[in-house]
Enzyme design. Structure first.
Site, PDB file in Angstrom:
ATOM      1  CB  CYS A 145       3.008  13.417  13.321  1.00  0.00           C
ATOM      2  SG  CYS A 145       1.318  13.193  13.538  1.00  0.00           S
ATOM      3  N   GLY A 165       8.011  -1.870  -3.514  1.00  0.00           N
ATOM      4  CA  GLY A 165       8.090  -1.051  -4.731  1.00  0.00           C
ATOM      5  C   GLY A 165       9.052   0.095  -4.287  1.00  0.00           C
ATOM      6  CB  CYS A 173     -28.841  -4.618   6.191  1.00  0.00           C
ATOM      7  SG  CYS A 173     -29.477  -5.255   7.572  1.00  0.00           S
TER       8      CYS A 173
END
Lengths: 547, 672
Positions: free
Chosen positions: B169, B38, B184
């Site tokens: 950064c 894109g 679980c």
């Protein structure tokens, strides 16, 4: 195993034949955007017809971003031939091969390649001939976009399109170097699906009977620990407030001390220290007593001129709004309840039960709303049923925008002066672009100097206005040479000094941001820019000058 | 028409504005575009128009139909082709004089090492995933090449120029941790639709069609975390029983056309679909039910019955005729309930048929048919099949399996459309936002190339009609950033002939306490610990045997926390390197990490606790004045990226900007 497999064969073939729900290719193509504006937005886009005046790099960039998501039709009106500069900065031309050919035809051909379901046409005549045809010519379109067209033509165009509310909206885009601005001319724009960031109220301060009854019915004390840790916070708050009121003469806490005490009472309901649902309840404790009213923005709409002058001919939006006003005038004086329940710490059973309570109540209130609507002059029949549902579902974010005719600001020195005070940078960008555009038409390009533009800017403002430094900076950015530099740059080609240079990255940026607003207008979803959006790509800033 | 004068004219505007010096440099400026999706398509167009002449374009992806609403360099006929190649070809048609070098590969492949990154003048990121964005950030820091970072999600977007030691950064700012779920919850006690979707996508699908593993690691891990032992033992047994079903899926005779359908006789895959169904939706659930204490305080699940669902006689407990529950009763079209009642979004367009919720019976049919289709693919030679949101067979399978599981657990079902978004980490994407972002990326890149650092801006595109764009000056690096505060170095070697100890001793050198010289260190590779002062088993092993190869980083962390971390990129020896010489070349000079100031007092956080409004909604208001830092304490890079990646794949939306979290919509659940 054999008998099993035969069972499955007969079983599966006996069922309805093909229910595999793979979507068609259109849905797949538009998948990522449908998640933003849904099928209703998409169908609005697909029935839109857009007229674009001039085939500049900026124009084709805007169109690219409208053709890709799938508008219905576009026309580029432009009588220019492709120039050298066009070939260098407009991606929707075939480079040097296009030079000398009609700009609109070249661009339409290449833009249409982007999406075969979009229809496109080139009209190779000049803007004034279209203007001469008058309103009927434009009535064919749903939106008109004009980029860098001459000042006087823009003036005429905006006048025509302003003359009747049924004529298309107009988006005016101007750019020069790294500066740009755009605005949308419309009389009125109503939005049902504004996609507000604020979720609708859960109305915990005014719990509806079934919710209150549910909260009261729970035996918090003797409940099993696991269940206790999974009561949704909404239910906890309703119960805590009910208990509080029972002990405090039916009154909700008002003072800070009382509210702290109320908060403590929620903590005290915990059975174990790590019950997150109670922590959530404490975090959200204000919801229990801050009164749910009709949100201010919506309440303001009840005073709107569209309601005071309501006639059977008014748009359905205003009939729905009138019904909403009536609804809100009745107790509990809130908007119809929303069925959307935010995520909260709970187990499935509790959560689904609460969801059902909200769903049932919201259906009930929607029916009340429909009844009011049915009794009103227009009746339910006058409004599509889907629209009523959308309206009720999104009523906490309803918006009405009202605009002014393009150029209204420039005709009002006082307003300009105050804009220059309140948002100097944006106003300076506007003044620079506006003045250059006027001067471009009045004088030969060579005579457009910083001095001439400054003089024109001063002319637009009340006598004696002192220009802030932002104006000078803005003029620097549109690359208007000052007298002192004229001689030096004499060897450069005329185009270099052209204050309307269409730079690729500016065009790309404008292509995105203008198409974005166009889509908001067409889909009637999300809130578009209202005013002049001034853009400075050196500092990467945008801002609005109110008109 | 391609005379010099017309070329001059064509570029006159841009030249006047960029200045002669910069403009004349552009044709020879080497630029790397990572991503041809894109943002990448827009970016490539802008880069070509701006006058760059030497572009390398890399993307690992192929073109999908759903790209065409924004990735404008692609057409329908290009579907399934390499994005990088098609984009390069289309853009070149516009300006054949630009050299575009397309690469169809993963940016994380070993050949794209630090030396390769160093061959560019600037890197522009147009990526869609956090992992690759982090990787390029790190490579650019190591190579000391400027990077312009970007990302979009729906109407939101951002651009961030990154210069080593000068700006923040990519990892200086905290990134939201993707949502993960306890094992679980996924495997035995789901309570939300997403739990069932994650189960179908990341557990059931790999178990049946993926590589042969029992998912044991995950359970070992859970056991260590102290989850219910009995439950885990049951889950383990459950996993092992998959072997039988896997066999059935692979061992049948493919029918003549390689496809299974209802009419082919007693085929093995039909068996297998039934087998799989009975195992996961009936016997596994019955096993779980046998652990009575698990359900003492929870609503127990209901085992599903294949035949009864198939003939329409199956009724879930609690499924009355109420409207809200019709999705859980059996077969809406059987009992005559109009299907549109459950799909309000679809009502406005019949084309959106995958937006409707499936009945139990429909889910079963889809489960059987998608299992057939996947089994046929295995039999036709595919080794393993993993989830891909654009692979209809896998999406159908996950849709059916998760809805069946939801039904068993009394959880609301989801349409295929919703499941695609939830399972596929789908982020809405439109042309407009990408166009805006790509325009800004190039403008920022030009500032970087002009070295006009005062003009650098972190830009955010927001959903505010008043201020569509928010720009702020770039901040300096976060002083505790675990990525850009490392000292970077490059180690060229033949990993097959260099041991870990040679590496460590070589990098530390023989210095005398200025940061070089022998000291107690630990060595990590992407979160794996390779050695520490108490763990020397690996020291004499070769780097190759430790799976440390070109393109990877080894982090040398001081045991006493006195010195900064050294991050060493592994590179390749030059071709003329003599075999008689040592099999490595040390960086020169050796890396000199900074001395860490031991904190004397722990400072309290300087930001006052934020007051929260009653509605607990954060409002997009530019950017918060103070942002929390990722690493406020010196910290070893311990997080395991592989784990993180797995979580990202399982998680919901991964939002790049903390502000983006405000969008509550995905969490709103309404019974419709």
């Amino acid at each position: 195993m054999t008998s099993d497999s035969q069972d499955i064969e007969s079983a599966t073939t006996a069922m309805s034949p093909v229910i595999t729900d793979a979507p068609d290719s259109k849905t797949r193509r538009y998948d990522r955007q449908l998640r933003l504006w849904a099928a209703s937005g998409q169908s609005a886009l697909e029935s839109s017809r857009i007229l674009v005046l001039s085939g500049t790099a900026t124009s084709t960039s805007i169109l690219k971003n409208l053709v890709l998501p799938g508008i219905g039709h576009f026309t580029i009106l432009d009588d220019a031939k492709v120039s050298n500069e066009d070939a260098g900065n407009n991606f929707f031309l075939e480079g040097p091969e296009s030079i000398g050919k009609p700009r609109a035809s070249e661009a339409v051909r290449l833009l249409r390649e982007l999406n075969e379901s979009v229809d496109g046409a080139a009209e190779l005549s000049d803007i004034s001939s279209a203007i001469a045809k008058g309103a009927s010519y434009f009535a064919d379109y749903s939106l008109v976009i004009a980029h860098n067209i001459p000042y006087s033509q823009l003036n005429q165009l905006s006048e025509i399109l302003w003359s009747d509310v049924t004529l298309p909206h107009l988006i005016i885009v101007r750019s020069a170097g790294f500066l740009a601005e755009f605005s949308i001319q419309f009389h009125e724009h109503t939005i049902i699906e504004s996609h507000p960031e604020m979720p609708p109220s859960l109305r915990l301060d005014k719990p509806f009977p079934a919710l209150l009854e549910h909260a009261r019915s729970l035996d918090f004390e003797n409940m099993d620990v696991t269940d206790h840790g999974h009561i949704p916070y909404a239910v906890i708050l309703v119960r805590a407030m009910d208990d509080w009121k029972a002990k405090n003469g039916g009154k909700a806490p008002t003072t800070t001390a009382e509210r702290d005490a109320f908060k403590k009472s929620i903590y005290a309901m915990k059975k174990k220290s790590d019950e997150e649902n109670f922590d959530e309840a404490v975090t959200q404790f204000r919801r229990a007593f801050v009164e749910t009213k009709v949100p201010m923005d919506v309440a303001d709409l009840f005073q709107d001129q569209g309601l005071t002058s309501l006639t059977p001919q008014s748009s359905p939006f205003f009939h729905l709004l009138a019904a909403l006003r009536e609804f809100c005038s009745r107790p509990p004086h809130t908007l119809p309840l929303s069925a959307a329940l935010p995520d909260m710490k709970a187990d499935t059973k509790n959560y689904v039960h609460l969801q059902k309570l909200y769903k049932t109540q919201s259906e009930k209130e929607k029916d009340e709303f429909k009844e009011i609507l049915a009794q009103s002059g227009i009746g339910v029949a006058g409004v599509e049923m889907g629209m009523v549902d959308d309206f009720v579902k999104n009523c906490h974010g309803l918006r009405i925008l009202r605009g002014k005719r393009w150029g209204a600001l420039d005709a009002n020195p006082t307003a300009l002066a105050s804009a220059l005070l309140s948002s100097p940078r944006e106003a300076a960008t506007h003044l620079a672009l506006s003045s250059v555009s006027v001067l471009l038409e009045q004088t030969p390009q060579k005579a457009i100097t910083t001095e001439a533009v400054t003089a024109h800017v001063l002319n637009l403002l009340p006598k004696g206005t002192e220009l802030p430094s932002e104006v000078e900076e803005a003029l620097g950015e549109v690359h208007v040479p000052s007298h002192s530099h004229l001689d030096e740059s004499a060897d450069l080609t005329v185009s270099v000094r052209s204050p309307t240079a269409d730079l690729p990255n500016t065009a790309a940026f404008l292509g995105g941001i203008v198409a974005q607003e166009a889509i908001k207008m067409i889909t009637k979803q999300y809130v578009p820019v209202n005013g002049i959006c001034a853009i400075d790509l050196i500092g990467c800033t945008t801002g609005i000058v109110r008109v | 028409m391609t005379t010099t004068s017309s070329t001059t004219l064509r570029t006159a505007h841009i030249k006047a504005i960029l200045g002669n010096e910069l403009h004349s440099r552009l044709p020879s400026t080497k630029i790397l575009l990572v991503g041809a999706g894109g943002i990448g398509c827009e970016l490539l167009k802008n880069v070509v128009l701006t006058g760059f002449g030497d572009v390398t374009l890399l993307d690992l992806d192929t073109i999908d139909l759903s790209n065409l609403n924004r990735q404008f360099l692609f057409r329908k006929k290009d579907v399934k082709q390499s994005k990088a190649f098609v984009a390069a070809k289309t853009a070149n048609q516009f300006n054949p004089s630009v050299r575009i070098n397309p690469i169809h590969a993963n940016i994380k492949d070993p050949q794209f090492d630090v030396a390769w990154f160093r061959s560019f003048d600037i890197v522009l990121n147009a990526l869609d995933n956090l992992d690759a964005r982090r990787h390029v950030n790190r490579m650019c820091l190591a190579a000391n090449i400027p990077l312009v970072e970007s990302g979009t999600a729906g109407y939101l977007g951002q651009v961030q120029p990154i210069l080593k030691d000068r700006t923040e950064c990519f990892d200086c700012l905290p990134k939201p941790v993707p949502k993960s779920f306890p094992v679980c919850t996924i495997r035995s006690t789901p309570s939300q639709p997403i739990h069932c979707i994650v189960w179908a996508k990341s557990y059931l699908l790999p178990q049946l069609f993926g590589e042969d593993e029992n998912g044991g690691n995950e359970l070992d891990e859970a056991e260590k975390q102290g989850e219910n032992e009995q439950e885990i033992a049951t889950l383990r047994k459950e996993a092992q029983a998959f072997t039988l079903v896997r066999k059935a899926l692979r061992n049948s005779q493919p029918s003549a056309n390689g496809k299974m359908n209802g009419n082919s006789h007693a085929s093995g895959s039909a068996d297998a679909a039934r087998l799989a169904f009975d195992k996961v939706f009936s016997s596994d659930i019955k096993n779980l039910l046998s652990m009575a204490d698990m359900w003492a305080h929870r609503a127990p699940p209901t085992p599903l019955d294949f035949d009864k669902i198939a003939d329409g006689s199956f009724v879930l407990p609690g499924a009355t005729g109420s409207k809200a529950q019709s999705a859980q009763t059996n077969g809406k079209h059987v009992n005559g309930n109009g299907s549109q009642t459950s799909a309000p979004e679809a009502s406005s367009s019949s084309s959106l048929k995958d937006q409707k919720e499936l009945s139990l019976q429909e889910s079963l049919v889809l489960f059987v048919s998608s299992t057939h289709r996947l089994a046929a693919r295995l039999q036709a030679g595919e080794d393993t099949i993993s989830f891909d949101k654009d692979d209809d067979d896998t999406l159908d399978f996950v849709t059916a399996a998760s809805n069946l599981r939801s039904a068993a657990y009394g959880i609301a079902g989801k349409s295929r459309w919703e499941i695609k978004e939830m399972a596929g980490n789908i982020i809405p994407a439109i042309a407009t936002t990408n166009a805006i972002v790509a325009g800004i990326i190039v403008l920022q890149a030009l500032q970087v190339l002009k070295k006009e650092y005062s003009g650098l801006r972190n830009v955010h595109i927001q959903r505010k009609a008043e201020v569509p764009l928010s720009a702020c000056s770039v901040g300096p690096p976060s002083k505790n950033c675990a990525v850009c505060r490392d000292t970077y170095a490059e180690f060229l070697c033949d990993p097959a002939r260099v041991t870990l100890s040679q590496f460590i001793n070589g990098i530390l050198g023989e210095g005398d306490g200025d940061g070089t010289g022998e000291r107690d260190v630990s060595v990590y590779e992407a979160g794996r610990i390779l050695s520490d002062p108490d763990f020397d088993d690996n020291l004499e092993r070769t780097l190759e045997s430790l799976n440390v190869s070109r393109g990877k980083f080894l982090n040398i962390v001081d045991e006493d926390g006195e010195w900064g971390t050294i991050s060493v990129a592994i590179g390749q020896l030059p071709p003329n390197h003599s075999h008689d010489e040592p099999a490595f070349i040390l960086p020169s000079p050796l890396p000199l990490p900074p001395k860490i100031q031991k904190p004397t007092v722990i400072e309290p956080p300087s930001t006052p606790p934020r007051k929260r409004s009653a509605d607990e909604v954060e409002v997009l208001n530019g950017r918060p004045a103070k942002r929390p830092r990722v690493n406020d304490a010196p910290e070893v890079n311990m997080a395991s990226p592989s784990k993180k990646r797995r979580l990202e794949e399982d998680g919901l939306l991964i939002l790049e900007n903390p502000n983006e979290v405000v969008d509550d919509e995905p969490e709103l659940i309404a019974i419709d």
